[in-house]
Every structure is written in C-alpha cells, then in structure tokens.
Motif scaffolding. Structure first.
Motif, PDB file in Angstrom:
ATOM      1  N   GLU A  43       0.831  -1.204   0.000  1.00 34.67           N
ATOM      2  CA  GLU A  43       0.000   0.000   0.000  1.00 34.67           C
ATOM      3  C   GLU A  43       0.868   1.258   0.000  1.00 34.67           C
ATOM      4  O   GLU A  43       0.518   2.254  -0.630  1.00 34.67           O
ATOM      5  N   ALA A  46       1.985   1.720  -3.474  1.00 34.70           N
ATOM      6  CA  ALA A  46       0.874   2.201  -4.301  1.00 34.70           C
ATOM      7  C   ALA A  46       0.626   3.687  -4.072  1.00 34.70           C
ATOM      8  O   ALA A  46       0.327   4.423  -5.020  1.00 34.70           O
ATOM      9  N   MET A  47       0.760   4.131  -2.829  1.00 35.69           N
ATOM     10  CA  MET A  47       0.561   5.553  -2.542  1.00 35.69           C
ATOM     11  C   MET A  47       1.656   6.396  -3.197  1.00 35.69           C
ATOM     12  O   MET A  47       1.378   7.470  -3.736  1.00 35.69           O
ATOM     13  N   LYS A  49       3.274   5.565  -5.864  1.00 41.47           N
ATOM     14  CA  LYS A  49       3.022   5.468  -7.297  1.00 41.47           C
ATOM     15  C   LYS A  49       1.898   6.425  -7.716  1.00 41.47           C
ATOM     16  O   LYS A  49       1.948   7.028  -8.782  1.00 41.47           O
ATOM     17  N   ASP A  50       0.875   6.576  -6.866  1.00 44.61           N
ATOM     18  CA  ASP A  50      -0.233   7.473  -7.169  1.00 44.61           C
ATOM     19  C   ASP A  50       0.188   8.934  -7.141  1.00 44.61           C
ATOM     20  O   ASP A  50      -0.364   9.766  -7.858  1.00 44.61           O
ATOM     21  N   ASP A  51       1.174   9.273  -6.305  1.00 47.20           N
ATOM     22  CA  ASP A  51       1.629  10.649  -6.186  1.00 47.20           C
ATOM     23  C   ASP A  51       2.465  11.098  -7.380  1.00 47.20           C
ATOM     24  O   ASP A  51       2.518  12.287  -7.687  1.00 47.20           O
ATOM     25  N   GLU A  52       3.130  10.151  -8.070  1.00 47.90           N
ATOM     26  CA  GLU A  52       3.983  10.505  -9.191  1.00 47.90           C
ATOM     27  C   GLU A  52       3.121  10.895 -10.395  1.00 47.90           C
ATOM     28  O   GLU A  52       2.103  10.273 -10.667  1.00 47.90           O
ATOM     29  N   GLN A  66      -6.852   2.879 -18.266  1.00 47.17           N
ATOM     30  CA  GLN A  66      -6.538   3.026 -16.848  1.00 47.17           C
ATOM     31  C   GLN A  66      -7.568   2.309 -15.986  1.00 47.17           C
ATOM     32  O   GLN A  66      -7.232   1.739 -14.966  1.00 47.17           O
ATOM     33  N   ARG A  71      -7.027  -2.904  -9.132  1.00 47.14           N
ATOM     34  CA  ARG A  71      -6.084  -3.191  -8.061  1.00 47.14           C
ATOM     35  C   ARG A  71      -6.592  -4.373  -7.277  1.00 47.14           C
ATOM     36  O   ARG A  71      -7.760  -4.465  -6.936  1.00 47.14           O
TER      37      ARG A  71
END
Length: 95
Positions: A43, A46-47, A49-52, A66, A71
């Motif tokens: 997790e 994943a967080m 990765k989501d911020d990039e 997408q 997930r």
C-alpha cells in the motif's frame, strides 16, 4: 536500550512469551504479522506510485485503459479467500 540485554535476559523474555501465548499460537501470530507487513508495504508503494505524475501522455489520453486494470489485494500462497478486488464489497447475508 535493546543493546544492553544480556543473553540470560533474552532467554527469560522468550520464556515468558512462550508461557503467555503458547507454542502453537506463535507461528500463526508471526504469519499474520508478516501478512500485515506485506500489505502495508504494498500500500505504501501504491501511494507513492499514485503521487507521481504520469510519465507518458498516451496513458492520460486513454482513460479506458486506466480503468481496465483493477487493483487486487494479494493473498498469501494457498489463501484464496482473502484475495479480492479492492472495489468489491464483501457480500452480506440477508435475514
């Protein structure tokens, strides 16, 4: 603080833990702790990765691609009951 423990004190701590929890429950507790750590690690990745921001503009132009990838929470080998898509709600029984 942990560096100051003598071998006899470490053995005493392990003996107290064995007496409190029992030898049968310790492997189960260690297994569940490992699962929790694995989920927390995935997790956190994943967080990050989501911020990039998106690297390519093609992926941003195709929102259907997408949404196609769901997930999934990974289960331990042999544990198929806890592996499910994140967006899926647990079924409830109606009386």
């Amino acid at each position: 603080m942990m560096g100051n423990l003598k071998p006899l004190e470490i053995v005493l701590i392990i003996a107290v833990i064995l007496l409190l929890f029992g030898a049968k429950k310790l492997p189960d507790m260690a297994r569940s702790l490992g699962k929790s750590a694995r989920i927390l690690k995935s997790e956190a990745k994943a967080m990050k990765k989501d911020d990039e921001p998106a690297a390519t503009t093609d992926a941003a132009a195709d929102p259907a691609a997408q949404q196609a990838t769901a997930r999934t929470i990974q289960a331990a080998p042999g544990d198929v009951t806890s592996s499910r898509p994140v967006s899926e709600a647990k079924p409830t029984t109606q009386s």
